[in-house]
Design an enzyme around this catalytic site. Structure first.
Site, short mmCIF file in Angstrom:
data_model
loop_
_atom_site.label_atom_id
_atom_site.label_comp_id
_atom_site.label_asym_id
_atom_site.label_seq_id
_atom_site.Cartn_x
_atom_site.Cartn_y
_atom_site.Cartn_z
N PRO A 223 0.82 -1.21 0.00
CG PRO A 223 -0.25 -1.24 2.05
CD PRO A 223 0.63 -2.04 1.18
N GLY A 225 2.73 4.65 0.94
CA GLY A 225 3.27 5.20 2.18
C GLY A 225 3.96 4.19 3.06
CB THR A 229 9.72 6.09 -2.65
OG1 THR A 229 8.42 5.89 -3.18
CG2 THR A 229 10.50 7.02 -3.53
CD GLU A 444 -20.84 7.81 17.51
OE1 GLU A 444 -20.08 6.82 17.53
OE2 GLU A 444 -21.26 8.31 16.45
#
Ligand code: ADP
Ligand code: ZN
Length: 625
Positions: A223, A225, A229, A444
């Site tokens: 994925p 991030g 690189t 909630e």
């Protein structure tokens, strides 16, 4: 001067040169016509008079020639002659003198003929030089300049038309990316593989000696991030070899053949600089399966991909170009790319686990002053699902907040606030005390209670009524450990808990008062239930994969519509069952729910510990689903 102005100046020069040439075209005809006899003289004797060179020589011998005017380097002459043929009247006659008739002048002297040579007029000579030499020079100089110019800039990918076929790759001869393997944490397997590649590049003999083939291509899959690189930069740095970096999308062009030309150019450059690394980010942009997609595919992309395949086959014995590709969609890559001899190796770079996150946090905390109250372990615990980039971002956001609050160090507060932001978006201001706020509180707390009572569900991390992002309120759960393998009962627990909010609304306020607020929850529920049926074989249809990762149906043969119907049926069964369980939990625990809602309306946010503290005042029976 930047490149644009230079180009504009050149284009201006080019246009004015064109205009200049246009204006002088009339002059040029006289030059190209290599005839410079004054026009009126020609006009005077236009009627009759031409004679051949042979006849002219006869005239000479017969003494009929009075005067000779030579023009155009003695290639034309106007002869004044009188003869019985001409009625004994002197007439001007034009004679073309053959090349090589060099004795003519001598002859004229011998016969004592009055002659004169007329040079090409000075002005005309200048114009000749100007048009024949200077303009083309300007033109050529301009072109040279233009090409050089595009060469100089080709490293940062030109849009200039001269650059279309050039590779837009950024190139580092001596990569000092500043990134070493020490800056990368949490992806140890990938790192180990890469350390091996560094040794391929540094001492290839060691491998070839024992007959090992050096891989040509390494595919990093994971994925966004997660540090792909970063890994590529680190190997370039550690192996200290030239590093070409380019994004796959930079090969995607409108015109057929350009992408392919760029690939060719890239590999040409790379093979001149071996050993080196070519890094292609988002390789799926070029490497997408051929012939896929609507309308019979995309010729340009196919050509580009074919070129890439050809280039990778090209270096039979690897002489030191290692291609590193990165993608998060390995499933859509063309199978040909993954064949041996191309991307020989696939390295999965996944989301980091708890320890990995801790490692990454340590890397990024190095240059940041942290307050003692911060525990990186706690942050790592709190952030399942975060990628390396998310974690770097979290610490960076915390530092920005600390600056905003004019603090010298980053404290727990800032980290918490940054985490909330990254997970849920930026907090809004709290709601007015209205019926809506109460409804949201029940919603909630419904999630939180159901999640807490289910044995197979993660613990509550936070319940809040402060709006954040698009949500009016939020409940977070923090998994203890990262779950890559999720059991059927865990998935069901997720569905039941997600339904808990809406069920609480329904039980407390009645069918008529249910709001649209739960649409997100319902989407999630449907998606999980559907995946259970179509991908994980967790329904009565059995262990059959009916859809792939992209929810595209896998064709099984037979009646597709019937299968779709069965899928829908199974999804409904799962969701209905889960709703029943959720309703039972809410009904059985109504007293506790009322109590917690009251507290929540008061304080607006309860963290996990506070929430569990309130629960402890009641005896609860955990529920197995
Ligand atoms: P990808 O190429 O996988 O999309 P990047 O390598 O560009 O991700 O990562 C982006 C940023 O996230 C990096 O510059 C680095 O700051 C941080 N990062 C990502 N993964 C890691 C990791 N494993 N260790 C340290 N930092 C990381
Ligand atoms: Zn909800």
């Amino acid at each position: 001067m930047d490149r644009n102005t230079i180009q504009k100046i050149f284009i201006g020069l080019f246009i004015s040169a064109c205009i200049f040439i246009g204006l002088h075209i009339s002059n040029m005809t006289s030059i190209f016509g290599n005839l410079d006899i004054p026009k009126q003289e020609l006009a005077n004797n236009s009627s009759s008079s031409r004679m051949t060179y042979g006849r002219f020589l006869e005239y000479l011998e017969l003494g009929w020639v009075k005067q000779v005017d030579l023009y155009d380097n003695s290639r034309n002459a106007i002869v004044l002659a009188s003869s019985p043929e001409l009625g004994n009247r002197p007439q001007s006659i034009r004679v073309e003198i053959p090349v090589g008739a060099s004795q003519l002048i001598q002859k004229l002297k011998d016969y004592n003929i009055n002659f004169d040579a007329h040079p090409i007029p000075r002005k005309s000579l200048l114009v000749t030089i100007a048009t024949n030499l200077i303009l083309p020079l300007i033109f050529i100089a301009g072109l040279i300049f233009f090409f050089q110019n595009s060469d100089n800039f080709s490293q940062n990918a030109g849009n200039s038309p001269m650059n279309l076929g050039k590779s837009p790759a950024r190139f580092d001869q001596k990569p000092d990316t500043g990134i070493s393997f020490n800056d990368i944490a949490g992806i140890d397997e990938a790192k180990a593989e890469f350390e091996e590649i560094v040794s391929f590049l540094k001492e290839p003999e060691r491998y070839t000696l024992v007959g090992a083939k050096i891989p040509k291509g390494v595919l990093l899959v994971g994925p966004p991030g997660t540090g792909k690189t970063l890994l590529a930069k680190a190997i370039a740095n550690e192996a200290s070899v030239p590093f070409y970096s380019v994004a796959g999308s930079e090969f995607v062009e409108m015109f057929i053949g350009i992408g392919a030309a760029r690939i060719r150019d890239l590999f040409k450059k790379a093979s001149e600089n071996t050993p080196c690394i070519v890094f292609i980010d988002e390789i799926d942009a070029v490497g997408r399966e051929r012939g896929a997609g609507i309308g019979g595919g995309n010729d340009e992309r196919e050509q580009t991909l074919n070129q890439l395949l050809t280039e990778m086959d090209g270096f039979k014995e690897n002489k030191g170009v290692i291609v590193v590709g990165a993608t998060n969609r390995v499933d859509i890559l063309d199978a040909a790319l993954l064949r041996p001899g191309r991307f020989d190796r696939q390295i999965t770079v996944g989301l980091p686990d708890r320890l990995g996150r801790l490692g990454i946090l340590k890397v990024h905390a190095k240059n940041k002053p942290l307050n003692e109250d911060i525990s990186l372990v706690q942050i790592a615990n709190r952030t399942p699902g975060f990628s390396g980039a998310d974690l770097a971002n979290l610490l960076n956001e915390s530092a920005i907040l600390a600056t905003r609050y004019k603090k010298q160090t980053i404290s727990k507060n800032e980290v918490n606030e940054a985490a909330d932001r990254i997970i849920g978006g930026i907090a809004g201001s709290s709601m007015e005390d209205t019926k809506n706020k109460k409804l949201i509180a029940y919603h909630e707390v419904g999630h939180a209670i159901v999640g807490s009572l289910l044995e197979n569900h993660d613990a509550v991390e936070k319940v809040t009524l402060i709006p954040r992002g698009g949500a009016k309120g939020l409940t977070w759960f923090a998994p203890e450990e990262d779950a890559t393998l999720v059991s059927r009962s865990q998935l069901l627990a997720r569905i039941i808990t997600t339904l808990g909010g809406r069920v609480a609304e329904k039980v407390v306020f009645g069918d008529q008062e249910i709001t649209t607020g739960a649409s997100n929850d319902l989407q999630q529920v449907t998606s999980v239930a559907r995946q259970m049926v179509t991908r994980y074989g967790m329904s009565s249809i059995g262990p059959i994969a009916l859809e792939d990762e992209n929810n595209d149906q896998i064709f099984l043969g037979g009646d597709n519509e019937a299968i779709t119907d069965r899928i829908d049926n199974e999804v409904c069964k799962i969701v209905n069952h889960c709703e029943k369980v959720a309703t039972k939990i809410i009904l059985d625990n109504r007293v506790i729910i009322d109590f917690i809602v009251e507290q929540l309306l008061d304080v607006e946010t309860l963290n996990g510990d506070e929430f569990r503290h309130l629960l402890r005042q009641y005896t609860l029976t955990p529920i197995k689903n």
